[in-house]
Design an enzyme around this catalytic site. Structure first.
Site, PDB file in Angstrom:
ATOM      1  CB  VAL A 152      41.723  36.005  39.635  1.00 12.17           C
ATOM      2  CG1 VAL A 152      40.514  35.112  39.418  1.00 12.17           C
ATOM      3  CG2 VAL A 152      41.695  37.180  38.668  1.00 12.17           C
ATOM      4  CD  GLU A 153      41.568  40.992  45.268  1.00 10.09           C
ATOM      5  OE1 GLU A 153      41.279  40.927  46.466  1.00 10.09           O
ATOM      6  OE2 GLU A 153      42.420  41.787  44.813  1.00 10.09           O
ATOM      7  CG  LEU A 154      37.284  38.885  37.755  1.00 12.29           C
ATOM      8  CD1 LEU A 154      37.508  37.657  38.603  1.00 12.29           C
ATOM      9  CD2 LEU A 154      36.446  38.541  36.550  1.00 12.29           C
ATOM     10  CB  SER A 191      43.981  40.053  48.805  1.00  9.33           C
ATOM     11  OG  SER A 191      43.105  38.978  49.035  1.00  9.33           O
TER      12      SER A 191
END
Length: 318
Positions: A152-154, A191
């Site tokens: 998960v990219e924050l 990503s």
């Protein structure tokens, strides 16, 4: 973990994937969407995800039943949001609509609830631009299938409270995600940008007649793709340099790689024929697969998910 009650705002593929994750950790999940008609499909998908994990020996049927006991759904925003400690927004990738959703969430949510957007590429600063409390809004971008892929990219906006970002990181780790925090906003995050570079080069190679769609996929899968399931590109390059590490590898390949880059695609719009070419090519590639590995879209998805379970066990994520 202070977060006990969650709301998934949006009952689509992403929202149900998040709900599957949250339920596995014993959290209460309320699913919100605008139509009651969507809820039967959403519950079926969540149950299917959990049943699949049970088939793979991760849970028992009794545990799955226990998870589902913590699940509910409603089209009443007040009921969906009033008790939520963490709200995962999963609306369409439309800035105006996401801003409207944030307005609704702020109307009914508790003042200390964390609001995370599953946006695939919009800047969180734009999503929170009209919010009354932008300090509690973060970007939390997952990867499909959400209930299996840990990443998960924050992202934080300029007004995001660092404590809220820290709370989101802690929460995602609690639900066994692998959070990566961007130091600054970038369209598409990390990503997606890497994937975009790969698909552009794949399209260019096919368009130039270097290979077919099936061959470009095989070249990636049975070459670097196998390593990507275990290590990231920078670490892979470091191993390629032996005792000299990545610096040695880069120096060794420097002149050759310069020629590659000079020949690689730099365009920003796909060739006009690409969509038709790639659809026909991937349909043929799927049909050519062994039945045991899935030769339909549904079969390929199951093959993918079973393989992901094995990789995740190896990475000690399941």
């Amino acid at each position: 973990m202070k977060i006990k009650n969650t709301t998934c705002y949006g009952a689509g593929l992403i929202g149900t994937g998040w709900a599957t994750n949250f339920l596995q950790k014993g959290l209460k999940v309320v699913m919100y969407d605008i139509s009651d008609d969507l809820f039967a499909q959403a519950e079926e998908r969540i149950r299917h995800n959990l049943d699949f994990l049970a088939e793979e020996g991760i849970y028992t049927k009794a545990e799955v039943d226990g998870f589902m006991a913590n699940y509910s759904a409603t089209s009443d925003p007040a009921a969906a949001l009033k008790d939520a400690d963490f709200i995962q927004e999963n609306g369409p990738e439309n800035l105006e609509l996401k801003q409207q959703i944030i307005e609704t969430i702020e109307t009914y949510a508790k003042p200390d609830a964390v609001i995370a957007s599953s946006t695939s590429g919009l800047n969180i600063s734009d999503i929170a631009a009209k919010a009354k409390h932008p300090e509690r809004i973060v970007g939390g971008h997952p990867y499909n299938p959400v209930f299996l892929i840990p990443l998960v990219e924050l992202t934080a906006g300029p007004k995001t409270d660092p404590a809220v970002l820290d709370a989101a990181v802690e929460f995602y780790r609690f639900v066994q995600k692998e959070p990566v925090v961007l130091k600054k906003e970038a369209p598409g995050f990390i990503s997606n940008r890497l994937q975009a570079a790969v698909i552009r080069e794949a399209a260019d190679l096919v368009d130039r007649g270097v290979c077919t769609v099936e061959e470009v996929d095989k070249a990636l899968l049975f070459g670097p793709g196998l390593r990507y399931g275990l290590l990231g590109q920078v670490t892979i390059s470091n191993l390629a340099g032996g005792t000299h590490g990545i610096s040695g590898a880069m120096q060794h390949m420097g002149t050759t790689m310069t020629k590659w880059y000079e020949d690689m695609a730099t365009w920003t719009s796909f060739p006009e024929t690409w969509l038709a070419t790639v659809q026909q090519g991937v349909d043929e590639a799927i049909a050519n697969r062994p039945p045991s590995q899935g030769n339909t879209v549904e079969g390929v998805m199951r093959f993918r998910d079973k393989g992901l379970v094995m990789l995740l066990k190896y990475h000690e994520k399941l």
